[in-house]
Design an enzyme around this catalytic site. Structure first.
Site, PDB file in Angstrom:
ATOM      1  N   GLY A   1      -2.887-120.256  93.161  1.00  0.00           N
ATOM      2  CA  GLY A   1      -2.106-120.945  94.182  1.00  0.00           C
ATOM      3  C   GLY A   1      -2.574-122.372  94.413  1.00  0.00           C
TER       4      GLY A   1
ATOM      5  N   LYS B   1       9.783-117.093  88.688  1.00  0.00           N
ATOM      6  CA  LYS B   1      10.777-117.670  89.588  1.00  0.00           C
ATOM      7  C   LYS B   1      10.754-119.180  89.632  1.00  0.00           C
ATOM      8  CE  LYS B   1      10.957-114.787  93.490  1.00  0.00           C
ATOM      9  NZ  LYS B   1      10.045-114.540  94.616  1.00  0.00           N
TER      10      LYS B   1
ATOM     11  N   GLY C   1      -2.565-117.483  87.724  1.00  0.00           N
ATOM     12  CA  GLY C   1      -3.227-116.211  87.420  1.00  0.00           C
ATOM     13  C   GLY C   1      -2.683-115.544  86.173  1.00  0.00           C
TER      14      GLY C   1
ATOM     15  N   ARG D   1     -15.306-115.300  88.241  1.00  0.00           N
ATOM     16  CA  ARG D   1     -15.417-116.187  89.408  1.00  0.00           C
ATOM     17  C   ARG D   1     -16.859-116.337  89.892  1.00  0.00           C
ATOM     18  NH1 ARG D   1      -9.893-114.459  92.611  1.00  0.00           N
ATOM     19  NH2 ARG D   1      -8.567-115.941  91.495  1.00  0.00           N
TER      20      ARG D   1
HETATM   21  P1  ADP Z   1       1.384-117.676  87.080  1.00  0.00           P
HETATM   22  O1  ADP Z   1       0.673-116.522  87.745  1.00  0.00           O
HETATM   23  O2  ADP Z   1       0.743-118.082  85.794  1.00  0.00           O
HETATM   24  O3  ADP Z   1       1.604-118.832  88.024  1.00  0.00           O
HETATM   25  P2  ADP Z   1       3.954-116.533  87.617  1.00  0.00           P
HETATM   26  O4  ADP Z   1       3.330-115.591  88.593  1.00  0.00           O
HETATM   27  O5  ADP Z   1       4.811-117.607  88.138  1.00  0.00           O
HETATM   28  O6  ADP Z   1       2.849-117.160  86.654  1.00  0.00           O
HETATM   29  O7  ADP Z   1       4.850-115.710  86.602  1.00  0.00           O
HETATM   30  C1  ADP Z   1       4.339-114.673  85.802  1.00  0.00           C
HETATM   31  C2  ADP Z   1       5.311-113.547  85.674  1.00  0.00           C
HETATM   32  O8  ADP Z   1       6.560-114.014  85.178  1.00  0.00           O
HETATM   33  C3  ADP Z   1       4.842-112.507  84.705  1.00  0.00           C
HETATM   34  O9  ADP Z   1       4.615-111.295  85.406  1.00  0.00           O
HETATM   35  C4  ADP Z   1       5.994-112.356  83.713  1.00  0.00           C
HETATM   36  O10 ADP Z   1       6.276-111.029  83.363  1.00  0.00           O
HETATM   37  C5  ADP Z   1       7.149-112.963  84.479  1.00  0.00           C
HETATM   38  N1  ADP Z   1       8.221-113.439  83.585  1.00  0.00           N
HETATM   39  C6  ADP Z   1       8.120-114.357  82.609  1.00  0.00           C
HETATM   40  N2  ADP Z   1       9.285-114.489  81.957  1.00  0.00           N
HETATM   41  C7  ADP Z   1      10.164-113.621  82.533  1.00  0.00           C
HETATM   42  C8  ADP Z   1      11.531-113.300  82.297  1.00  0.00           C
HETATM   43  N3  ADP Z   1      12.222-113.879  81.326  1.00  0.00           N
HETATM   44  N4  ADP Z   1      12.101-112.367  83.096  1.00  0.00           N
HETATM   45  C9  ADP Z   1      11.397-111.767  84.075  1.00  0.00           C
HETATM   46  N5  ADP Z   1      10.095-112.042  84.358  1.00  0.00           N
HETATM   47  C10 ADP Z   1       9.477-112.962  83.590  1.00  0.00           C
HETATM   48 MG    MG Z   2       1.388-115.013  89.132  1.00  0.00          MG
END
Ligand code: ADP
Ligand code: MG
Length: 391
Positions: free
Chosen positions: A371, A197, A348, A36
């Site tokens: 975010g 989620k 992230g 960053r």
């Molecule tokens: P980002 O930070 O890229 O926006 P998220 O925070 O929404 O992504 O999601 C990332 C998390 O989702 C990771 O910690 C990963 O382990 C979890 N994840 C992905 N697939 C599954 C799954 N099938 N069941 C439970 N957790 C999951």
């Molecule tokens: Mg995340």
């Protein structure tokens, strides 16, 4: 982008108060990942070359409105000084007479870093009096903190009401890539969504559905869609409250939304769990889906072939466990190999996954804002952007 940037304003000799995103990981008083800080260098260097007096401000961590010495930006000043090859002065606070005196002593080309803005509760409250105190330190406000632009805080939004406010180069780059993808993408435009989620990303699905040629959904959020279609997901992460929403999104996105057809399931949520590949109609009782399966990877690859714009947010599985990282790594490699495509990754964990897959340098744009990029993809106006001067 229709916002003014540092190029559109005369900064010579001026006191330029710039919001940066120096919210970096620290260990033992040292910066452990300076991504960053490096991302802000082009704007800082430009301002130095133009003979501006550069005053930088950022938040770091969550000090909850109190002074927490372990969340001081001092280690960041040291790292920044190494990267710039010149001294960076560190202020003991971000407002007040002592800081004002330090600013008054700055010569053209000097750089001063203010202390963590979140040491003051007024920062997150976007308190106008506090924003005015910050504004006193500058003649011009530059926002280069895309990663914080979705928050209306004093240093990201409030202060811009009292000074001519323009974007830095990082902010400009983020808005250009994400903005073009949403407003005028080269087609086919394919989006990939995953992560834990669905409830975090309903707004993103809705907004993207109207813009993409195909939307590939994997990761934990796919489970809720699959259950909504009637499959028994056993112990998989499923959000019962979102089943109806998932059903109506599937209806709306008919022919555009593609879900996994097979999954890697595990008998425990554990790196060393027993695992196997099953069809989506064959998740055994007591097991849970932790990755997309090989057939799904091939299917998603075929949808990505020939794409000219790809936006990806959210890993395809629990990539933190090597046994369940295969789907995510395969998608990362597919993006890296796409020719003539603009590939954009935000989030992230997604960014961490792409780095882990070793293909980060083959991606067109890796967003520095988790975010913020998500809210942008939802079609929301970011408060820290809205307040900048229009071109
Ligand atoms: P980002 O930070 O890229 O926006 P998220 O925070 O929404 O992504 O999601 C990332 C998390 O989702 C990771 O910690 C990963 O382990 C979890 N994840 C992905 N697939 C599954 C799954 N099938 N069941 C439970 N957790 C999951
Ligand atoms: Mg995340």
């Amino acid at each position: 982008m229709n916002k003014k940037t540092v190029r559109d304003i005369d900064v010579k000799g001026k006191r330029v108060l710039m919001r940066v995103d120096f919210n970096v990981p620290l260990a033992d008083g040292k910066v452990t990942d300076d991504t960053r800080i490096r991302a802000a260098l082009p704007t800082i260097q430009y301002l130095i070359e133009q003979g501006a007096r550069v005053i930088l401000m950022s938040h770091l961590g969550r000090p909850k409105g109190e002074v927490k010495p372990e969340l001081s930006l001092k280690p960041v000043a040291e790292r920044l000084s190494e990267l710039l090859g010149k001294p960076v002065k560190m202020a003991p606070d971000c407002v007040g007479p002592e800081v004002e005196a330090m600013v008054a002593e700055l010569q053209p080309g000097d750089v001063l870093l203010l202390e963590n803005t979140r040491f003051h509760p007024e920062e997150r409250k976007n308190d106008p009096a506090f924003a005015q105190q910050l504004a006193k330190l500058g003649d011009i406000y530059v926002n280069d903190a895309f990663g914080s632009a979705h928050r209306a805080h004093a240093s990201t939004e409030g202060v811009a009401h009292y000074l001519p406010a323009v974007a830095g180069f990082l902010m400009e780059k983020e808005l250009n890539f994400l903005g073009k993808a949403l407003e005028a993408p080269e087609r086919p435009f394919v989006a990939i969504l995953g992560g834990a989620k669905i409830s975090d990303k309903i707004g993103v699905v809705k907004n993207l559905l109207g813009k993409v040629n195909a939307l590939l959904i994997g990761g934990g959020m796919a489970n809720t869609f699959l259950q909504a279609q009637g499959y028994d997901m056993a112990e998989s992460l499923v959000e019962q409250d979102s089943l109806d929403t998932a059903r109506s999104l599937l209806e709306e996105g008919k022919g555009k939304i593609f879900l996994p057809t097979d999954l890697v399931v595990a008998d425990a949520f554990d790196a060393d769990a027993n695992s196997k590949v099953v069809s989506v109609d064959g998740v055994p009782a007591g097991w849970r889906a932790l990755d997309i399966g090989p057939e799904t990877v091939e299917h998603f690859k075929s949808k990505l072939a020939g794409a000219k714009t790809v936006v990806w947010n959210g890993p395809m599985g629990v990539f933190e466990f090597p046994a369940f990282a295969k789907g995510t790594v395969a998608i990362a490699r597919t993006l890296a190999e796409l020719e003539d495509a603009v590939t954009i990754i935000g989030g992230g964990d997604s960014v961490a996954a792409v780095k882990q897959a070793g293909v980060a340098d083959k991606i067109t744009h890796i967003s520095t804002g988790g975010g913020a990029s998500l809210e942008f993809l939802e079609g929301k106006t970011l408060p820290g952007v809205a307040v900048l001067l229009d071109k």
